[in-house]
Write a protein that holds these residues in place. Structure first.
Motif, mmCIF file in Angstrom:
data_model
loop_
_atom_site.group_PDB
_atom_site.id
_atom_site.type_symbol
_atom_site.label_atom_id
_atom_site.label_comp_id
_atom_site.label_asym_id
_atom_site.label_seq_id
_atom_site.Cartn_x
_atom_site.Cartn_y
_atom_site.Cartn_z
ATOM 1 N N VAL A 44 0.844 -1.199 0.000
ATOM 2 C CA VAL A 44 0.000 0.000 0.000
ATOM 3 C C VAL A 44 0.877 1.246 0.000
ATOM 4 O O VAL A 44 0.667 2.174 -0.782
ATOM 5 C CB VAL A 44 -0.968 0.006 1.205
ATOM 6 N N TYR A 45 1.881 1.259 0.867
ATOM 7 C CA TYR A 45 2.789 2.415 0.956
ATOM 8 C C TYR A 45 3.484 2.658 -0.386
ATOM 9 O O TYR A 45 3.501 3.789 -0.881
ATOM 10 C CB TYR A 45 3.820 2.193 2.067
ATOM 11 N N ARG A 46 4.038 1.615 -0.978
ATOM 12 C CA ARG A 46 4.748 1.768 -2.255
ATOM 13 C C ARG A 46 3.816 2.238 -3.366
ATOM 14 O O ARG A 46 4.189 3.053 -4.208
ATOM 15 C CB ARG A 46 5.411 0.453 -2.646
ATOM 16 N N THR A 47 2.590 1.712 -3.370
ATOM 17 C CA THR A 47 1.622 2.124 -4.387
ATOM 18 C C THR A 47 1.270 3.601 -4.227
ATOM 19 O O THR A 47 1.220 4.348 -5.211
ATOM 20 C CB THR A 47 0.351 1.254 -4.305
ATOM 21 N N LEU A 48 1.041 4.047 -2.988
ATOM 22 C CA LEU A 48 0.718 5.456 -2.749
ATOM 23 C C LEU A 48 1.880 6.357 -3.146
ATOM 24 O O LEU A 48 1.680 7.429 -3.727
ATOM 25 C CB LEU A 48 0.341 5.671 -1.282
ATOM 26 N N GLU A 49 3.094 5.936 -2.860
ATOM 27 C CA GLU A 49 4.265 6.729 -3.243
ATOM 28 C C GLU A 49 4.395 6.816 -4.768
ATOM 29 O O GLU A 49 4.702 7.875 -5.312
ATOM 30 C CB GLU A 49 5.538 6.141 -2.627
ATOM 31 N N ARG A 50 4.140 5.696 -5.466
ATOM 32 C CA ARG A 50 4.198 5.711 -6.937
ATOM 33 C C ARG A 50 3.123 6.629 -7.499
ATOM 34 O O ARG A 50 3.374 7.410 -8.422
ATOM 35 C CB ARG A 50 4.033 4.298 -7.489
ATOM 36 N N LEU A 51 1.914 6.562 -6.940
ATOM 37 C CA LEU A 51 0.830 7.429 -7.404
ATOM 38 C C LEU A 51 1.124 8.894 -7.097
ATOM 39 O O LEU A 51 0.689 9.784 -7.835
ATOM 40 C CB LEU A 51 -0.496 6.990 -6.774
ATOM 41 N N THR A 52 1.859 9.147 -6.039
ATOM 42 C CA THR A 52 2.283 10.515 -5.727
ATOM 43 C C THR A 52 3.237 11.011 -6.812
ATOM 44 O O THR A 52 3.114 12.143 -7.290
ATOM 45 C CB THR A 52 2.959 10.575 -4.341
ATOM 46 N N VAL A 69 -1.992 11.245 -6.835
ATOM 47 C CA VAL A 69 -2.222 11.380 -5.401
ATOM 48 C C VAL A 69 -1.341 12.506 -4.884
ATOM 49 O O VAL A 69 -0.194 12.656 -5.314
ATOM 50 C CB VAL A 69 -1.876 10.052 -4.677
ATOM 51 N N VAL A 70 -1.893 13.301 -3.973
ATOM 52 C CA VAL A 70 -1.123 14.344 -3.290
ATOM 53 C C VAL A 70 -0.739 13.802 -1.925
ATOM 54 O O VAL A 70 -1.568 13.216 -1.230
ATOM 55 C CB VAL A 70 -1.964 15.635 -3.118
ATOM 56 N N LYS A 71 0.522 14.003 -1.555
ATOM 57 C CA LYS A 71 1.015 13.536 -0.256
ATOM 58 C C LYS A 71 1.270 14.726 0.650
ATOM 59 O O LYS A 71 1.895 15.701 0.245
ATOM 60 C CB LYS A 71 2.315 12.751 -0.429
ATOM 61 N N ILE A 72 0.758 14.617 1.878
ATOM 62 C CA ILE A 72 1.067 15.607 2.905
ATOM 63 C C ILE A 72 2.025 14.921 3.865
ATOM 64 O O ILE A 72 1.663 13.947 4.519
ATOM 65 C CB ILE A 72 -0.182 16.062 3.674
ATOM 66 N N PRO A 73 3.267 15.399 3.930
ATOM 67 C CA PRO A 73 4.214 14.787 4.862
ATOM 68 C C PRO A 73 3.686 14.870 6.286
ATOM 69 O O PRO A 73 2.806 15.681 6.593
ATOM 70 C CB PRO A 73 5.482 15.626 4.692
ATOM 71 N N SER A 74 4.233 14.055 7.156
ATOM 72 C CA SER A 74 3.754 14.030 8.538
ATOM 73 C C SER A 74 3.854 15.408 9.166
ATOM 74 O O SER A 74 4.788 16.160 8.915
ATOM 75 C CB SER A 74 4.530 13.000 9.360
ATOM 76 N N VAL A 75 2.837 15.749 9.954
ATOM 77 C CA VAL A 75 2.770 17.016 10.667
ATOM 78 C C VAL A 75 2.675 16.698 12.149
ATOM 79 O O VAL A 75 1.808 15.926 12.574
ATOM 80 C CB VAL A 75 1.525 17.835 10.217
ATOM 81 N N ASP A 76 3.568 17.266 12.933
ATOM 82 C CA ASP A 76 3.558 17.071 14.388
ATOM 83 C C ASP A 76 3.537 15.599 14.789
ATOM 84 O O ASP A 76 2.813 15.198 15.695
ATOM 85 C CB ASP A 76 2.363 17.795 15.025
ATOM 86 N N GLY A 77 4.307 14.771 14.086
ATOM 87 C CA GLY A 77 4.402 13.361 14.439
ATOM 88 C C GLY A 77 3.281 12.483 13.909
ATOM 89 O O GLY A 77 3.301 11.275 14.088
ATOM 90 N N ALA A 78 2.280 13.073 13.273
ATOM 91 C CA ALA A 78 1.181 12.285 12.692
ATOM 92 C C ALA A 78 1.694 11.604 11.424
ATOM 93 O O ALA A 78 2.660 12.056 10.819
ATOM 94 C CB ALA A 78 0.003 13.193 12.366
ATOM 95 N N PRO A 79 1.053 10.514 11.005
ATOM 96 C CA PRO A 79 1.507 9.843 9.781
ATOM 97 C C PRO A 79 1.256 10.700 8.543
ATOM 98 O O PRO A 79 0.403 11.588 8.553
ATOM 99 C CB PRO A 79 0.659 8.571 9.737
ATOM 100 N N ALA A 80 2.009 10.421 7.489
ATOM 101 C CA ALA A 80 1.787 11.099 6.215
ATOM 102 C C ALA A 80 0.374 10.781 5.738
ATOM 103 O O ALA A 80 -0.172 9.713 6.025
ATOM 104 C CB ALA A 80 2.808 10.631 5.187
ATOM 105 N N LEU A 81 -0.211 11.729 5.004
ATOM 106 C CA LEU A 81 -1.565 11.552 4.477
ATOM 107 C C LEU A 81 -1.527 11.637 2.964
ATOM 108 O O LEU A 81 -0.729 12.378 2.388
ATOM 109 C CB LEU A 81 -2.502 12.625 5.042
ATOM 110 N N TYR A 82 -2.417 10.892 2.329
ATOM 111 C CA TYR A 82 -2.487 10.829 0.883
ATOM 112 C C TYR A 82 -3.911 11.124 0.437
ATOM 113 O O TYR A 82 -4.862 10.699 1.078
ATOM 114 C CB TYR A 82 -2.082 9.437 0.384
ATOM 115 N N CYS A 83 -4.035 11.845 -0.690
ATOM 116 C CA CYS A 83 -5.356 12.198 -1.207
ATOM 117 C C CYS A 83 -5.377 11.996 -2.718
ATOM 118 O O CYS A 83 -4.529 12.518 -3.439
ATOM 119 C CB CYS A 83 -5.671 13.650 -0.872
ATOM 120 N N TYR A 84 -6.359 11.249 -3.184
ATOM 121 C CA TYR A 84 -6.543 11.040 -4.623
ATOM 122 C C TYR A 84 -7.048 12.333 -5.245
ATOM 123 O O TYR A 84 -8.018 12.927 -4.779
ATOM 124 C CB TYR A 84 -7.554 9.912 -4.860
#
Length: 133
Positions: A33-41, A46-61
């Motif tokens: 899943v992680y690799r697929t989201l990174e490839r789509l980014t 897909v747009v990726k929001i890097p982690s903010v304040d220790g939260a996990p990175a977020l992805y949006c189609y």
């Protein structure tokens, strides 16, 4: 991709994607899943929001053809995303270029803050007569 399209406009963590896939009966590894989201980014689907304040990175189609030159506004509370259609990114980008000698990639520019619904909800929780006055 079907899972992401169903959630279009919503930012998801890898874990949330896994939960959605499992609820649809699809069992796939977290690394996949992680690799697929990174490839789509990289493909700009897909747009990726890097982690903010220790939260996990977020992805949006955002679709196969994201609009070029368009920044996004992202609510830090609810995760909603709003495209900037107003043209302000052009003038902001010119300012950054002329004053700071830095070129923005407008399509990947994300401004974080709070949407009107979350601000309204926060205001509604505040009571002017707190403390029994």
């Amino acid at each position: 991709m079907r899972c992401l399209k169903k959630q279009e406009g919503t930012f998801l963590s890898v874990e949330h994607c896994m939960e959605l896939l499992h609820s649809d009966g699809i069992h796939i590894g977290q690394t996949t899943v992680y690799r697929t989201l990174e490839r789509l980014t990289q493909d700009e689907t897909v747009v990726k929001i890097p982690s903010v304040d220790g939260a996990p990175a977020l992805y949006c189609y955002v679709g196969e053809a994201a609009e070029a030159g368009q920044g996004k506004l992202v609510c830090l509370k609810c995760g909603s995303s709003y495209p900037m259609h107003c043209g302000c990114m052009d003038s902001f980008s010119r300012h950054i270029q002329e004053e700071h000698f830095f070129t923005l990639d407008q399509q990947h520019t994300i401004l974080y803050g709070y949407c009107k619904n979350c601000m309204r909800a926060d205001r509604d929780l505040e009571c002017p007569n707190q403390g029994g006055e």
